[in-house]
Design an enzyme around this catalytic site. Sequence first.
Site, PDB file in Angstrom:
ATOM      1  N   LYS A  80      24.552  43.592  41.051  1.00 43.82           N
ATOM      2  CA  LYS A  80      24.793  43.197  39.385  1.00 43.82           C
ATOM      3  C   LYS A  80      24.987  44.815  38.812  1.00 43.82           C
ATOM      4  CE  LYS A  80      23.779  40.290  36.204  1.00 43.82           C
ATOM      5  NZ  LYS A  80      22.621  39.584  35.330  1.00 43.82           N
ATOM      6  N   SER A 161      24.629  34.990  33.267  1.00 45.27           N
ATOM      7  CA  SER A 161      25.393  36.789  33.007  1.00 45.27           C
ATOM      8  C   SER A 161      25.911  37.357  33.797  1.00 45.27           C
ATOM      9  CB  SER A 161      24.200  37.681  32.181  1.00 45.27           C
ATOM     10  OG  SER A 161      23.152  37.757  33.441  1.00 45.27           O
ATOM     11  N   SER A 185      20.885  33.309  33.710  1.00 42.07           N
ATOM     12  CA  SER A 185      21.728  34.451  34.287  1.00 42.07           C
ATOM     13  C   SER A 185      21.950  34.330  35.637  1.00 42.07           C
ATOM     14  CB  SER A 185      21.307  35.005  33.672  1.00 42.07           C
ATOM     15  OG  SER A 185      21.872  35.288  32.530  1.00 42.07           O
TER      16      SER A 185
END
Lengths: 495, 500, 100
Positions: A80, A161, A185
């Site tokens: 990420k 997210s 998330s």
Amino acid sequence: MMRDLTELGIAAIRDGVAAGEFTAVEVTEAFNANVAAARALNAFIVETPEIALDMAKAVDADRAAGKELGKMAGVPIGMKDLFCTEGTQTTAASTILSGFVPHYESTVSANLWKAGAAMLGKLNLDQFAMGSSNETSAFGNVISPWRIGGGNDAPLAPGGSSGGSSSAVSARLCPAATGTDTGGSIRQPAAFTGITGVKPTYGRCSRWGVVAFASSLDQAGPMAHDVRDCAIMLGSMAGFDPKDTTSLDLPVPDWEAALSSDMRGKKVGIPREYRMDGTDQDILESWDKGIAWLKDAGAQIIDISLPHTQYALPAYYIIAPAEASSNLSRYDGVRYGMREVPEGANLQDMYAATRSAGFGPEVKRRIMIGTYVLSAGFYDAYYTQAQKVRTLISQDFEAAFQKCDVILAPTTPTASFSLGDKSKDPLAMYLNDVFAVPASMAGLPALSVPCGLNKDGLPLGLQIIGNMLDEQSVLNAGLAIEERAGFTARPDKWW
Amino acid sequence: MSNKYTVQGASGEFEVIIGLEVHAQISTQSKLFSGSSTEFGAQPNSQVSLIDAAMPGMLPVPNMECMRQAVRTGMALGAQINKYSRFDRKNYFYADLPQGYQISQLYHPIVGEGEIEVTLDEKDPDSATKRIGVERIHVEQDAGKLMHDQHPTSSYVDLNRCGVALMEIVSKPDMTSPREAGAYVKKLRSILRYVGSCDGNMEQGSMRADVNVSVRRAGEELGTRTETKNVNSIRFLMQVVEIEARRQVDLIEDGGTVIQETRLFDPNRMETRSMRSKEDAHDYRYFPDPDLLPVELDDAFLEECKQSLPELPDEKRVRYENELGLTAYNAAVLTAESETSFWFEELLAQSVERTGKSDKDLAKQCANWLLSELFGALNKLGVTLEESPVSPSQGAELLSLVADGTISGKIAKDVFEIMLETKQGAEQIVEEKGLKQVSDTGAIEAAINDIIAANEDKVAQYRGGNARLLGFFVGQTMKAMQGKANPQIVNEILKKKLDS
Amino acid sequence: MSVDKETVTKIASLARIAISDDEAGALVPELNNILDWVDQLGEVDVSGVEPMSAVIPNKLRMREDIINADPLTGGGVRDKILANAPDAEDGFFAVPKVIE
């Protein structure tokens, strides 16, 4: 004919590489190819096929030399883009960090490389991890590989997210990816895409080198095919880090070795307050199935109460923006990232112009809320009140875990939705995390495991919340569901 | 000091109320939240860590020594020590503040209320004293430095100081004159140096004060205060109080209103002026730093802090007077600065060792020599005590030669002169130059016989009742003996001969 | 509690985010919508409740006073510090001239 290596998860790749069934380089090449072929998903901000190959070669060389291999040796993963990676651009999906190349490696990513994992690239996300649909990224929306089908090809949200992570794992662009969970998330995107994701106890994974959103909530965790893979990967990510004072100075248990789906003697709490209006019928049905599965695994099901549940989300939307408004002050155009200097601007003008141009609308909105709730005259009414409510939420869980070992709840109130559906209404978007946020507020370990499809053929997830430090019970209950749900559905490849 | 300090306005007298926020750099090797060095004067940005530069994802880890020194300082001020404290963020934007917030302590400081006793006239140890309240001490990060003259259109940022640990020592608004404010800072600096928590070096910026000044007509409510930032000498501090009080009085007398604002002192123009650049930084949005848990200190830690405290100036002064028999003035001067008292105690200890006499017997001689001879010499050389060419051990060597009668006090002055020039030891100088005192009664008696014979008229006058003439005979004898005669023996023989 | 356009403008200025008049106007209902919703926290009886200070019981660890004990958190890395700067000159970060 050689098997499709990109169908394999962490355990299978690790074992296959160790046994010499295939090489780490072969695995990486296969995933590199999938990554390159899936740009329609927009899951990656930066692809790093050469780095991945170099790391794979090192694993193969170690194996040839007879060296002991790490716990994730030969497993290429997606990172990420909230984790700082030395020498590779790190942006938090924001224009304000465009071109930023860290000269340091986050503790979590460094731990993963030490365990033999390789980096396929940096994954897209909601800007500064603020969002639940991956529509706030400065690098464009991530598209879920899932579609409703039957002529409905509307692009769906992969969740957020960690939307790049969920999309990429679900589409088999990587066998696993890192996520971060501030208020859902990891769990919400995992549920939206039919994969498994774990948020460990706050403090298990070091926050050092992870771009901060809300310091008291941020926690990294794994996103992978199944519970076992998550157990393996979490074991490689976690560990004490003296550079983070909130890091837990505790040994990392061997979660994989202790996996067991036998729930006999275990009590599973069903929180009555999670039966909320606005929850899809499909979700409620999946919850009931989950209860039946855990009963089948030998668990005793008990009714519990978490009385302050409805206040978790509003309290979160004070605390997280407050912390974020301060954490994001460092993006000022002085030391890194973009700088905007209008003609004749002074220093303060430069700040305002840079931050206006560099931050996306949702980030600005949250900075504004955070600034407002901390400002003179409002601090106690908002921030102090929210932190007191947070104490009550924590106490609710404490009381519940006197009675049960884990809590079973839905991960989300709905399945994935179409991109654009909620992006105009911030509040509707925030409500997506209503089931995920309470565990975040209390710092508790929680996972989302796929449990079936809704009537539109979209994946649903069930959430297990555990007591602090008890990741093992969370993983075990997740495994019990996984074994019984038999979730094998996959998105049809259209990308 | 009975005269109250007031500022005369057109319509009457105004009182001045002063509160001080002293920022003292805590003496540590590394910064408050990072491992970078705190050393002064390094190349720009060479002592900056990724944390100090607020790179994304960086986290603070507190330096235990900073908390220890703040606690020790608090104990030295008799202040309340808070076993539970917290770090808060003070949010504002400036180029010397990379995080966009300063980590400080607002809601739960590590040290609570204490006080400092100041002597209002340091020249007069018997002058009135005043207790000035300390509101709190908290620990916080220093900011970086901006430089404005290196480039025509840019300011340059150096982050070397950024993150260095400071103690902010906040006084109560208990001071009412420039002199009191000056005495407070002087005393505070002295205590910090004794404790070793700050070097007190105002020139290098390791100690500086924000000066809060307000004025009011006698008996009226407190006026609006202004804060003059970063005053870096005691002289400037006293000037700021005077100038700012004058400005406020004139403003009020002209029908204006004092506004609460941040001001800057310009010592060249002798004026304070409003700092426009910090004008809108008034809503700091303090909140507990979520990267840091509360600071919890245990009893063992506090006990160690307490045990490690040195004797403090006020205790020392009393001991010098009561146990060493020094005058109040000497005791006050010797204890005002830690360097002086450490030097004195070393001198005394070495003298005791050399002579076998008690410290009480030697204290007066050591004090007098240090305060008059040594300080006089250092003044002439323009150096500080730390830079003294003569060490306490060398001083003790000299003084013990006087104490055991090897040389006279007068010769000692000459020897000291030579020591300063040549850096030789006293014994060596006395040996080489043949300055040893003559205690041979035969030689002295012979010299005295000659003098009595040559001055029969004076002898008659002395015997006639002019006792003061004894001094004349002593002088003549010493002159004849080139100053080396033991004055006690000279006295004895003279008296015996003249009085017989 | 609710905000008006003036407050929004003030908050944006405090947060150093340049916004146009129109943007400020558009933010008013958006922020009020969120603030109205969080106002429900006021209903919660928090008497005798301490604000949360540590989500997981944990003691603040401190470090020894040693220079550059860990190279990742120490100084002497000027090149790394300046490497990403939009404007760095002579070993300094450069910003538009500040008048103090």
